[in-house]
Design a protein around this motif. Structure first.
Motif, PDB file in Angstrom:
ATOM      1  N   ASN A 463       0.679  -1.186  -0.202  1.00  0.00           N
ATOM      2  CA  ASN A 463       0.247  -0.009   0.019  1.00  0.00           C
ATOM      3  C   ASN A 463       0.908   1.222  -0.059  1.00  0.00           C
ATOM      4  N   ALA A 464       1.960   1.333   0.782  1.00  0.00           N
ATOM      5  CA  ALA A 464       2.889   2.644   0.620  1.00  0.00           C
ATOM      6  C   ALA A 464       3.380   2.754  -0.791  1.00  0.00           C
ATOM      7  N   VAL A 465       3.728   1.632  -1.360  1.00  0.00           N
ATOM      8  CA  VAL A 465       4.032   2.064  -2.653  1.00  0.00           C
ATOM      9  C   VAL A 465       3.087   2.580  -3.629  1.00  0.00           C
ATOM     10  N   VAL A 466       1.842   2.118  -3.382  1.00  0.00           N
ATOM     11  CA  VAL A 466       0.755   2.958  -4.214  1.00  0.00           C
ATOM     12  C   VAL A 466       0.742   4.408  -3.783  1.00  0.00           C
ATOM     13  N   TYR A 467       0.711   4.611  -2.485  1.00  0.00           N
ATOM     14  CA  TYR A 467       0.270   5.709  -1.869  1.00  0.00           C
ATOM     15  C   TYR A 467       1.410   6.750  -2.240  1.00  0.00           C
ATOM     16  N   LEU A 468       2.762   6.419  -2.385  1.00  0.00           N
ATOM     17  CA  LEU A 468       3.892   6.679  -2.709  1.00  0.00           C
ATOM     18  C   LEU A 468       3.770   7.483  -4.245  1.00  0.00           C
ATOM     19  N   GLU A 469       3.149   6.509  -5.175  1.00  0.00           N
ATOM     20  CA  GLU A 469       3.039   6.767  -6.664  1.00  0.00           C
ATOM     21  C   GLU A 469       2.179   7.843  -6.653  1.00  0.00           C
ATOM     22  N   ARG A 470       0.784   7.952  -5.827  1.00  0.00           N
ATOM     23  CA  ARG A 470      -0.164   8.829  -5.959  1.00  0.00           C
ATOM     24  C   ARG A 470       0.294  10.253  -5.292  1.00  0.00           C
ATOM     25  N   GLY A 471       1.405  10.323  -4.560  1.00  0.00           N
ATOM     26  CA  GLY A 471       1.901  11.353  -3.845  1.00  0.00           C
ATOM     27  C   GLY A 471       0.938  11.564  -2.369  1.00  0.00           C
ATOM     28  N   LEU A 478       1.890   7.220   7.472  1.00  0.00           N
ATOM     29  CA  LEU A 478       1.334   6.185   8.645  1.00  0.00           C
ATOM     30  C   LEU A 478       1.396   4.776   8.564  1.00  0.00           C
ATOM     31  N   ASN A 479       1.716   4.329   7.081  1.00  0.00           N
ATOM     32  CA  ASN A 479       1.869   2.958   6.864  1.00  0.00           C
ATOM     33  C   ASN A 479       3.299   2.686   7.478  1.00  0.00           C
ATOM     34  N   LEU A 480       4.222   3.720   7.257  1.00  0.00           N
ATOM     35  CA  LEU A 480       5.631   3.372   7.479  1.00  0.00           C
ATOM     36  C   LEU A 480       5.628   3.367   9.122  1.00  0.00           C
ATOM     37  N   ARG A 481       4.867   4.237   9.866  1.00  0.00           N
ATOM     38  CA  ARG A 481       4.959   4.044  11.320  1.00  0.00           C
ATOM     39  C   ARG A 481       4.353   2.745  11.746  1.00  0.00           C
ATOM     40  N   THR A 482       3.280   2.177  11.114  1.00  0.00           N
ATOM     41  CA  THR A 482       2.672   1.131  11.614  1.00  0.00           C
ATOM     42  C   THR A 482       3.685  -0.209  11.447  1.00  0.00           C
ATOM     43  N   ILE A 483       4.354  -0.021  10.228  1.00  0.00           N
ATOM     44  CA  ILE A 483       5.476  -1.224   9.965  1.00  0.00           C
ATOM     45  C   ILE A 483       6.400  -1.054  10.932  1.00  0.00           C
ATOM     46  N   CYS A 484       6.797   0.065  11.314  1.00  0.00           N
ATOM     47  CA  CYS A 484       7.768   0.235  12.608  1.00  0.00           C
ATOM     48  C   CYS A 484       7.195  -0.520  13.926  1.00  0.00           C
ATOM     49  N   ASP A 485       5.955  -0.201  14.229  1.00  0.00           N
ATOM     50  CA  ASP A 485       5.406  -0.842  15.189  1.00  0.00           C
ATOM     51  C   ASP A 485       5.302  -2.094  15.624  1.00  0.00           C
ATOM     52  N   LEU A 486       4.806  -2.714  13.887  1.00  0.00           N
ATOM     53  CA  LEU A 486       4.954  -4.388  14.036  1.00  0.00           C
ATOM     54  C   LEU A 486       6.365  -5.042  13.954  1.00  0.00           C
ATOM     55  N   THR A 487       7.492  -4.180  13.555  1.00  0.00           N
ATOM     56  CA  THR A 487       8.728  -4.875  13.675  1.00  0.00           C
ATOM     57  C   THR A 487       9.075  -4.686  15.367  1.00  0.00           C
ATOM     58  N   ASP A 488       8.833  -3.752  15.908  1.00  0.00           N
ATOM     59  CA  ASP A 488       9.285  -3.730  17.387  1.00  0.00           C
ATOM     60  C   ASP A 488       8.227  -5.038  18.156  1.00  0.00           C
ATOM     61  N   ARG A 489       7.168  -5.265  17.616  1.00  0.00           N
ATOM     62  CA  ARG A 489       6.421  -6.339  18.052  1.00  0.00           C
ATOM     63  C   ARG A 489       6.900  -7.512  17.764  1.00  0.00           C
TER      64      ARG A 489
END
Length: 680
Positions: A463-471, A478-489
């Motif tokens: 989803n982050a790639v798609v959102y990045l292409e759409r600007g 938000l997606n990157l922060r969620t990815i960081c939280d899941l990585t910590d978990r």
């Protein structure tokens, strides 16, 4: 090795002592003239006569020593008794002297004088009653009262109490008659109104040449009885008629030392001195002189008057009787002292004398016997040399055997040390194997725990790639922060697994139990949620145990897995497991309860044996409880099993109490984070 010294061996040859012994032996053998050949043997009757005379001498010496010891004991006992009698008499006289002045003081009161002059005036009577009540409260006597010239009580300190003396006539009492004649009255008796014994002080109240009335003070002497009853002495006080009115033995009170005459009984009846006391039965005692003569008066009490020994005569043990008068009265104080110490002293003297005579006799016999033993010593020395030679040979043989046994023992010790080292390493490997087995059982749950965040990571990154292409930078952030939280978990899950799986030595320290319990539940969280197990916790705050945290976590995981399996095997609905951590007398305890199948009585003795299991084949090796019990023993604690209040089994881990420190505080913070990840 035992060796004979050269001087000792040379002593057998010709020492002076050896020569003396040979000379004595020669006399015994007839080489030297000792007894004339023609001397007749000692007749048998003379021998037994000498024995009888010796026994009579010993018995006579013992009897004489007994008499001397008894007389000395009686003198010593009398000295102590008379001294204590002086103390008792002084205390009794001191108690009486406190109230002698009080009737005279009352006779000077204007309220009392006015009442005697106007006996029918109720206001004067009230004033006199209040005055006497006030005086009695300060003096702490039993009662104070005032009588007119006819013996009628007009006022009393107990005027407003049940059993008041007011309007009572005591003209028959000797203390009233003495005071009316102008002589201070003194009298001891039992009150006809209060039924309580007491000592009466009376004093006449004059008005010119005639007596208006009598002031009387009654004193209760029961506190002397109470003080005497706590003493080891048998003390009693008698009046002029020989009646006991104070005694350390309550059973002797108001009894006579001897039978009273009819005239005395008639006089006591007229004065009603002991009317309420009964028949004044005499104390049954008899007097006799001690064996040593007139050294004192000894009495014996009939059974029931004093403690009696089994098998004794109808009369009890001997008592030494001493008495002394009480100044200012016709009373006497009597003390009965137990004669047991005197008899013991006399027996000791007799036995000591008899033993001394026996000792002297045995000493003479010893020297006679020694003469007979001398010749045996010479023969014994020759036999001793042969015995020492044989002993040296046996010692050599025994020393060789001991050397071989010692070498064999050293070899066995070395082998045992190696075996212990191998066993220790094996146990360490077994503990680590147990951890790996638990991790293997939890592998499915751990995989599920990691698959969820991995799937979420895949979706969020796409989803982050798609959102990045759409600007849409906000959605990307938000997606990157969620990815960081899941990585910590995921990192917390893998860190907890690494911590549980690592090999650790037993290093006892203060560990917070709440952290260990939370870490154990974190590892089993997926199974708890998947199997819908109702988990209850009752953990007291700030509990610290003396243990090693990683190994205690392994124990709790084993116990929890067993509890989960037991509830599944029982088919319980709902499946309930309870964890309790609390303080105990021994230290701290962690309990794991379940509502599973429980523990059968025949299984309980073998529960902690290695490779013993009640699970189906392939579901368990029977090592979990054995390993857990060994870990707890290394901590200095105890693991035991029993029945649970939930209906299943309960396993209780008892550990020594620890103390909270900085390390415990940091660990608590880490556990809070772990618990957050578990419930998140």
């Amino acid at each position: 090795m035992l060796k004979l010294s050269a001087p000792y061996r040379a002593g057998f040859a010709g020492s002076p002592g050896d020569l003396r012994d040979k000379a004595v032996l020669a006399r015994f053998n007839g080489d030297a003239p000792a007894i004339p050949a023609g001397a007749p043997p000692l007749p048998r009757w003379r021998f037994w006569g000498a024995i009888g005379l010796w026994l009579c001498l010993i018995a006579g010496g013992g009897a004489l020593a007994y008499l001397v010891g008894e007389r000395a004991g009686i003198r010593s006992l009398q000295q102590g008794t008379l001294h204590r009698l002086d103390i008792y008499a002084t205390s009794l006289r001191s108690e009486l002297s406190r109230y002698e002045y009080l009737p005279q003081v009352v006779s000077l009161s204007p309220d009392v004088l006015d009442l005697l002059r106007k006996p029918h005036d109720s206001s004067l009577q009230l004033d006199a009653n209040v005055y006497l009540e006030t005086v009695n409260a300060h003096a702490q006597a039993s009662a104070i009262y005032v009588m007119n010239e006819n013996g009628l009580t007009l006022a009393a300190s107990n005027w407003n109490q049940p059993g008041s003396f007011v309007d009572m006539n005591f003209s028959y009492r000797p203390y009233f008659q003495d005071a009316l004649r102008g002589v201070p009255g003194r009298f001891y008796g039992i009150g006809t109104v209060s039924r309580e014994p007491g000592y009466y002080f009376s004093f006449g109240i004059p008005d010119g040449l005639r007596q208006l009335g009598v002031a009387t003070v009654k004193v209760n002497l029961d506190k002397l009885d109470a003080a005497w009853s706590h003493s080891a002495d048998r003390v009693l006080a008698i009046d002029g008629n020989g009646v006991v009115f104070l005694s350390s033995d309550p059973g002797w009170k108001f009894r006579a030392l001897r039978p009273l005459s009819s005239e005395t009984l008639q006089q006591l009846a007229q004065t009603r001195q002991y009317t309420e006391a009964g028949a004044l039965t005499p104390i049954d005692m008899r007097e006799h002189q001690p064996l040593s003569g007139g050294a004192g008066t000894v009495v014996q009490l009939r059974a029931g008057e004093a403690p009696q020994r089994a098998g004794a005569t109808p009369f009890g043990p001997d008592y030494l009787l001493d008495s002394r008068p009480v100044d200012g009265t016709d009373w006497k104080l009597i003390m009965l002292s137990d004669m047991k110490p005197v008899h013991a002293l006399a027996r000791t003297s007799a036995l000591a004398t008899m033993f001394a005579l026996v000792f002297l006799t045995l000493l003479v016999m010893y020297f006679q016997q020694r003469r007979r033993i001398v010749h045996q010593r010479l023969a014994a020395r020759e036999a001793l040399q042969g015995a020492y030679d044989e002993l040296e040979h046996k010692v050599e043989l025994r020393t060789e055997a001991l050397s071989e046994a010692n070498q064999h023992l050293q070899t066995e010790i070395a082998e045992r040390k190696r075996a212990e080292e191998i066993l220790k390493n094996t146990l360490e490997d077994l503990v680590q194997t147990g951890k790996m087995a638990v991790l293997g059982q939890m592998s499915a749950g751990i995989t599920h725990e990691l698959n969820q965040p991995l799937a979420a990571l895949r979706t969020l990154s796409a989803n982050a790639v798609v959102y990045l292409e759409r600007g849409q930078s906000d959605q990307v952030d938000l997606n990157l922060r969620t990815i960081c939280d899941l990585t910590d978990r995921m990192g917390q899950i893998t860190a907890q697994l690494k911590k549980f799986a690592r090999r650790s030595a037993v290093e006892l320290q203060s560990v917070p139990l709440a952290d260990v319990i939370a870490d154990s539940l974190f590892l089993l969280g997926q199974r708890i949620r998947q199997e819908r197990i109702e988990l209850e916790q009752a953990v007291e705050p700030r509990l610290f145990a003396r243990c090693e945290g990683n190994r205690l976590e392994q124990v709790l995981v084993n116990l929890l897995v067993n509890a989960f399996d037991a509830t599944a095997a029982a088919g319980a609905s709902p499946r309930r497991v309870r964890i309790v951590a609390r303080r105990t007398v021994e230290g701290v305890a962690v309990e794991v309860h379940d509502n599973g199948t429980g523990i059968a009585p025949e299984v309980m003795p073998r529960l902690f044996e290695p490779f013993f299991t009640t699970k189906e084949q392939g579901l368990g090796l029977g090592l979990g409880l054995a390993i857990s019990a060994g870990i707890v023993r290394d901590f200095g604690g105890l693991l035991r099993a029993g029945d649970s209040e939930l209906g299943g089994a309960a396993f209780i881990v008892t550990l020594r109490n620890g103390h909270r420190g900085a390390q415990g505080m940091q660990s608590t913070q880490g556990t809070q984070a772990t618990q957050g990840a578990l419930h998140g």
